[in-house]
Design a protein around this motif. Structure first.
Motif, short mmCIF file in Angstrom:
data_model
loop_
_atom_site.label_atom_id
_atom_site.label_comp_id
_atom_site.label_asym_id
_atom_site.label_seq_id
_atom_site.Cartn_x
_atom_site.Cartn_y
_atom_site.Cartn_z
N SER A 60 -0.27 31.31 15.52
CA SER A 60 -0.60 32.20 16.64
C SER A 60 -0.80 31.43 17.94
O SER A 60 -0.35 31.87 19.01
CB SER A 60 -1.86 33.00 16.31
N ARG A 61 -1.46 30.27 17.87
CA ARG A 61 -1.68 29.49 19.10
C ARG A 61 -0.36 29.02 19.70
O ARG A 61 -0.18 29.03 20.92
CB ARG A 61 -2.59 28.29 18.79
N ALA A 62 0.59 28.63 18.83
CA ALA A 62 1.91 28.23 19.32
C ALA A 62 2.62 29.40 19.99
O ALA A 62 3.25 29.26 21.05
CB ALA A 62 2.75 27.69 18.17
N HIS A 63 2.49 30.60 19.39
CA HIS A 63 3.12 31.79 19.97
C HIS A 63 2.55 32.09 21.35
O HIS A 63 3.29 32.43 22.29
CB HIS A 63 2.90 32.99 19.04
N GLU A 64 1.23 31.97 21.48
CA GLU A 64 0.58 32.26 22.75
C GLU A 64 1.05 31.31 23.85
O GLU A 64 1.07 31.68 25.04
CB GLU A 64 -0.93 32.18 22.59
N ALA A 65 1.45 30.11 23.43
CA ALA A 65 1.95 29.13 24.40
C ALA A 65 3.45 29.28 24.65
O ALA A 65 4.04 28.47 25.37
CB ALA A 65 1.64 27.71 23.91
N GLY A 66 4.06 30.29 24.04
CA GLY A 66 5.48 30.55 24.26
C GLY A 66 6.42 29.88 23.30
O GLY A 66 7.65 29.98 23.45
N HIS A 67 5.89 29.23 22.25
CA HIS A 67 6.74 28.55 21.28
C HIS A 67 6.96 29.48 20.08
O HIS A 67 6.13 29.57 19.17
CB HIS A 67 6.09 27.23 20.84
N VAL A 68 8.09 30.17 20.10
CA VAL A 68 8.39 31.18 19.08
C VAL A 68 9.70 30.89 18.35
O VAL A 68 10.21 31.74 17.61
CB VAL A 68 8.43 32.59 19.71
#
Length: 497
Positions: free
Chosen positions: A173-181
């Motif tokens: 989730s933290r990676a997603h929030e930073a735009g890494h999807v």
């Protein structure tokens, strides 16, 4: 596991047989005689040997379904194989672990005759110097139209929901929030198929048209539901990835063309190639891998050497060659309880390879349920498919009165998992890393996942192996549960642009 019976000619032989032709190698040593898995390069086909071998196969009546730098897969009638080899197609039965962790008798095929090798599942083509061997497809087991709702049913039994629970527990989730999807990263998945489902549409996931490997099958159908359901795990971790599905199943949903699917997917050069299936054999084995196993292992090794990150399920109590190939990420299982406490899944395999020094299965783990049925993840499936129906039913073998997964038989949702789920979860983690650093090698990806995984210190893997989790890397869970954001931080720090 019991020994195979004597091959029997003319019994339980399908109308269409799937196989692989090894072309004469430039290194001079046939694939069947490989003794190590250091590299696949010496086994690349020599000069025009592959083209001449294809001509021999086509003249015999076989269709070429996929090809690589080493050889090619074929499909045809038993008579076509007999014309190519001068032998006969025979069957034999092997007891193997299958779906729901049940042992069953599985029909295997062999080529027999006076000029054929003793190795089961492998034949020769006398007089055709461009062909080293003809290997018949071995049965593989998934390590498991009405409109379906985009939302899963509400059930009281404890389970994980996608995408949120999986993303949270794998710390994506933290990676997603930073735009890494994992935006645009190409993830190939060879499985039973990929059917349309409202769940994928509602989330806007990117799915390429399915490639069907078995002649006469529809790319739009998934009769088992395994591929459709397990693919949701990729997007839970990498919602921006592009899924490229390969249907390797026949009309009944059996994985009759897994080798062809793998070779075709490899040839299309995805960045990641995930596989939620495998074979099963005696453990500990009596000797070296079979010649058929060696041939497929070299095809897998060739994919790794091309820079493709290859992921295979470690097995649900099975012992197979696929996750033991050097460079492959072998997916194991960790169970997260309702209180988030983590322990090794007793549904997942765990062993040190007796064939490849230094290789341990698993490498790292995803989220997997527990025995007896690992009913753990609520996944979207085609309404009325085999998994939709089977998982909803009580387990007749359970004396405790297993009620099933609490869903309906035609609702397009089922609660299941296995290392079939762990493999695409890990593939999603890899997609996040490659989305941030596209130039990473398979070895660098594996290093990042291994060095940042959450250590698991409780629980025991499948009772067939009985390995306990402990502090540090262990045979039950490898390096531990994948930690996506920590792995991402690792590659951003250690591999600057």
């Amino acid at each position: 596991m019991t020994n195979p019976t004597t091959p029997r000619y003319g019994q339980n032989i399908p109308d269409t047989v799937y196989g692989y032709v090894s072309a004469r190698s430039q290194g001079g040593t046939p694939m069947t005689e490989a003794t190590t898995f250091n590299s696949a390069r010496p086994f690349h086909a020599e000069g025009d040997a592959r083209e001449r071998a294809k001509e021999y196969a086509r003249t015999a009546g076989l269709s070429v379904t996929a090809e690589s730098r080493l050889g090619f897969t074929v499909a045809g009638t038993p008579a076509s194989y007999e014309q190519l080899t001068g032998g006969r197609i025979a069957s034999y039965e092997v007891q193997q672990l299958g779906p729901m962790n049940r042992e069953r008798s599985v029909t295997h095929l062999d080529i027999v005759g006076a000029r054929q090798p003793d190795a089961l599942g492998v034949g020769a083509a006398p007089g055709m110097d461009a062909i080293e061997a003809v290997a018949l497809e071995r049965p593989r087991t998934p390590m498991r139209l009405l409109a379906a709702s985009a939302k899963p049913p509400e059930v009281a039994a404890f389970h994980l929901s996608l995408p949120d629970d999986v993303a949270r527990l794998l710390n994506a989730s933290r990676a997603h929030e930073a735009g890494h999807v994992g935006h645009g990263v190409q993830v190939a998945m060879v499985d039973t198929g990929q059917a349309e489902h409202a769940y994928f549409t509602a989330h806007g996931y990117d799915i390429a048209p399915t490639v069907a490997l078995v002649p006469g099958t529809s790319p739009a159908e998934d009769p088992i539901g395994h591929g459709t359901g397990e693919s949701a795990n990729i997007f839970a971790v990498a919602p921006g990835a592009r899924l490229r599905p390969y249907r390797a199943s026949d009309r009944a949903g059996d994985l009759t063309a897994a080798t062809a699917g793998f070779v075709r997917a490899k040839t299309d050069r995805p960045q990641i190639l995930t596989n939620s299936w495998g074979g099963d054999g005696r453990f500990p084995p009596l000797g070296r891998p079979s010649q058929a196993d060696v041939i497929f292992a070299l095809e897998i090794l060739d994919a790794v050497e091309q820079g493709i990150v290859v992921v295979f399920s470690g097995g649900n109590g099975q012992f197979a060659i696929e996750p033991q190939v050097p460079g492959v990420i072998a997916a194991g299982g960790v169970f997260a309880a309702q209180d988030n406490r983590l322990r090794a899944s007793n549904y997942a395999s765990g062993y040190d390879s007796p064939w490849v020094p230094g290789v341990r299965v698993p490498t790292v783990c995803g989220l997997v349920g527990l025995l007896p049925r690992a009913q753990y993840l609520m996944l979207p499936v085609p309404p009325g498919c085999a998994i939709d129906v089977d998982e909803s039913q009580p387990d007749p073998h359970d004396p405790g009165g297993d009620p099933g997964d609490s869903t309906q038989a035609m609702d397009g949702w089922a609660r299941f998992s296995g290392t079939s789920a762990a493999a695409p979860q890990i593939a999603g983690a890899v997609a996040v890393l490659l989305g941030a650093r596209p130039g990473l090698t398979p070895a660098q990806v594996t290093e990042a996942l291994a060095k940042t995984a959450t250590d698991i210190t409780e629980g025991t893997c499948h009772p067939r192996f009985g390995k306990k989790a402990k502090v540090g890397p262990d045979t039950a869970t490898g390096f531990g549960l994948v930690n996506v954001s920590a792995a991402l931080d690792f590659v951003l720090t250690h591999h600057p642009e």
